[in-house]
Design a protein around this motif. Structure first.
Motif, PDB file in Angstrom:
ATOM      1  N   LEU A 181      31.600 -62.805  76.527  1.00 40.85           N
ATOM      2  CA  LEU A 181      30.244 -62.931  75.988  1.00 40.85           C
ATOM      3  C   LEU A 181      30.264 -63.604  74.622  1.00 40.85           C
ATOM      4  O   LEU A 181      31.144 -63.307  73.789  1.00 40.85           O
ATOM      5  N   PRO A 182      29.331 -64.490  74.368  1.00 43.86           N
ATOM      6  CA  PRO A 182      29.211 -65.055  73.015  1.00 43.86           C
ATOM      7  C   PRO A 182      28.974 -63.932  72.002  1.00 43.86           C
ATOM      8  O   PRO A 182      28.185 -63.014  72.266  1.00 43.86           O
ATOM      9  N   GLY A 183      29.667 -63.984  70.894  1.00 39.00           N
ATOM     10  CA  GLY A 183      29.494 -62.980  69.854  1.00 39.00           C
ATOM     11  C   GLY A 183      30.276 -61.698  70.069  1.00 39.00           C
ATOM     12  O   GLY A 183      30.099 -60.729  69.324  1.00 39.00           O
ATOM     13  N   LEU A 184      31.150 -61.692  71.071  1.00 39.72           N
ATOM     14  CA  LEU A 184      31.916 -60.484  71.385  1.00 39.72           C
ATOM     15  C   LEU A 184      32.691 -59.974  70.174  1.00 39.72           C
ATOM     16  O   LEU A 184      32.745 -58.777  69.895  1.00 39.72           O
ATOM     17  N   GLU A 185      33.271 -60.930  69.414  1.00 39.64           N
ATOM     18  CA  GLU A 185      34.086 -60.561  68.265  1.00 39.64           C
ATOM     19  C   GLU A 185      33.247 -60.227  67.032  1.00 39.64           C
ATOM     20  O   GLU A 185      33.772 -59.720  66.032  1.00 39.64           O
ATOM     21  N   LYS A 356      24.730 -61.933  75.529  1.00 37.74           N
ATOM     22  CA  LYS A 356      25.523 -62.108  74.316  1.00 37.74           C
ATOM     23  C   LYS A 356      25.541 -60.821  73.509  1.00 37.74           C
ATOM     24  O   LYS A 356      24.797 -59.870  73.803  1.00 37.74           O
ATOM     25  N   MET A 357      26.390 -60.815  72.499  1.00 34.95           N
ATOM     26  CA  MET A 357      26.473 -59.668  71.597  1.00 34.95           C
ATOM     27  C   MET A 357      26.199 -60.127  70.171  1.00 34.95           C
ATOM     28  O   MET A 357      26.437 -61.288  69.823  1.00 34.95           O
ATOM     29  N   THR A 358      25.699 -59.221  69.392  1.00 34.76           N
ATOM     30  CA  THR A 358      25.426 -59.492  67.986  1.00 34.76           C
ATOM     31  C   THR A 358      26.182 -58.469  67.143  1.00 34.76           C
ATOM     32  O   THR A 358      26.892 -57.608  67.681  1.00 34.76           O
ATOM     33  N   VAL A 363      22.414 -58.298  73.693  1.00 39.97           N
ATOM     34  CA  VAL A 363      21.171 -58.989  74.016  1.00 39.97           C
ATOM     35  C   VAL A 363      21.096 -59.181  75.520  1.00 39.97           C
ATOM     36  O   VAL A 363      22.031 -59.691  76.142  1.00 39.97           O
ATOM     37  N   ALA A 364      19.958 -58.763  76.108  1.00 39.95           N
ATOM     38  CA  ALA A 364      19.752 -58.891  77.543  1.00 39.95           C
ATOM     39  C   ALA A 364      19.253 -60.283  77.890  1.00 39.95           C
ATOM     40  O   ALA A 364      18.890 -61.079  77.011  1.00 39.95           O
TER      41      ALA A 364
END
Length: 409
Positions: A181-185, A356-358, A363-364
């Motif tokens: 996922l984008p933003g996982l880190e 993605k993650m923030t 985020v759904a």
């Protein structure tokens, strides 16, 4: 011969036959043949149920072997998966080796600790531990067609013992799948996969997001949703609903457990009955579909059961948790407490995928952001990577790589 003598002889004969049959069917036959030093060495990669079964049969026949295990302890998936609620979705007595029937199962569906204890008992009974090299991950396996041997190297580059035969028992549930996922880190909270559960992280009073609603999630969610867990909020992301059969779990009464131990033939009969019922069930569901349409009837029966499990206050949930496809197109799950857990006040079901993650959460697909202190991935395993990350190659005339089919010589 008098009638009394005839009856007595018959009883003795029947008893002897029953005891012999019981011993053959339920005994742990741990006697092993002497090791044949002239026999070729067999290498086994992985020490889960598959690796253990291979090792037992080789040891019985006196064939030299070595088991390579990447982890500090053997046990496979039942060593790795320790998340709350972890249990088997195969009835306990069926989830046993035929050559080592466990007579001490305490419940119909065994939990992780009980299964792992059984694995350790088999390892000790058949004296397999001396043959297992732990902390040894096989990174490459090269078969030399000229010499007729497998040359193995560990992830550290160490040359491992050459083997004439190599058996890969790494299993499909050994490499956790965490979506890229984008933003996982970027996420500031804690995150982990169910197969690498962090028992050292306190979740009480926190907001927890679980991504995935498969076989692991339906066992984990009821535990996290319980009052004992004490979560502030629990959010579950579901992409595709699954058919959920009632589990009907129960503990075996002490009298039944005593009977199984005193007369193991009854345990074997119980195991056989479970097997026949399971096979008949799936044969009816999948093989007879063409002319009696049992599949469709079974699908509707389970849908009706699932709708009944959801009260009218949460009627809208029925539209997102009850599948519309035919049963068998996706793994069928079993649970009694999953649907009730979704209806608890602090639990929210989101029928979308995470995109993605923030720093603050996930985020759904709809764009809505859900804040979280902890994100748990119940996203399964890389089941297509049967031997990954081990690279298998063959050298010699007309040789090819098992990965890419490239000739080595």
């Amino acid at each position: 011969m008098s009638f009394a003598v005839w009856v007595a002889a018959t009883v003795v004969l029947v008893t002897a036959c029953a005891l012999y049959l019981q011993r053959r069917l339920t005994g742990w036959h741990t006697a092993c043949a002497p090791v044949d030093s002239a026999a070729p060495l067999v290498g086994i990669v992985g020490s889960g149920f598959g690796g253990i079964a291979c090792a037992v049969h080789l040891r019985r026949r006196g064939i030299p072997f070595v088991v390579f295990e990447k982890s500090p302890e053997p046990g496979g998936t039942w060593r790795d998966n320790t998340y709350p609620g972890c249990a088997c979705d195969v009835p306990s007595f069926l989830y046993s080796f035929s050559f080592a029937l466990n007579l001490r199962w305490t419940r119909k569906w065994a939990k992780q600790r009980e299964i792992y204890a059984y694995v350790e008992a088999v390892l000790e009974a058949f004296q397999l531990r001396p043959h297992i090299r732990t902390n040894t991950e096989v990174a490459s396996a090269e078969f030399d067609t000229a010499a007729g041997v497998w040359r193995l190297r560990s992830a550290e580059g160490e040359a491992l013992p050459e083997c004439r035969v190599l058996i890969c028992c790494v299993g499909q549930l050994s490499h956790p799948n965490i979506p890229a996922l984008p933003g996982l880190e970027c996420f500031k909270g804690e995150q982990w996969h169910t197969a690498r559960y962090r028992h050292d992280v306190e979740v009480r009073g926190k907001k927890v997001v679980v991504v995935g609603s498969g076989a692991s999630a339906i066992q984990l969610i009821p535990q996290l949703a319980s009052d004992e867990a004490g979560l502030d909020e629990l959010v579950l992301f579901q992409r595709t609903p699954s058919f959920i059969l009632p589990k009907g779990d129960y503990e075996y009464p002490p009298a039944v457990m005593s009977l199984f131990r005193a007369a193991p033939i009854f345990a074997w009969m119980h195991r056989t009955w479970i097997y026949l019922m399971q096979e008949t069930y799936w044969w009816l569901a999948l093989k007879m579909t063409s002319w009696v349409n049992i599949n469709a009837k079974m699908s509707e029966m389970i849908r009706k059961h699932m709708r009944k499990e959801i009260d009218d206050e949460h009627a809208a949930m029925r539209e997102v948790v009850v599948p519309t496809y035919a049963i068998g197109c996706k793994r069928i799950l079993i649970a009694d407490d999953y649907l009730p857990a979704l209806q608890r006040k602090h639990v929210q079901l989101v029928p979308e995928r995470v995109v993605k993650m923030t720093e603050r959460g996930v985020v759904a697909k709809s764009g809505a952001e859900y804040q979280a202190d902890v994100v748990i991935f119940a996203t399964g395993f890389r089941s297509q990577d049967f031997v990954a990350p081990m690279k298998v190659t063959v050298t010699g005339k007309n040789a090819a790589s098992a990965e890419g089919g490239q000739a080595e010589g």
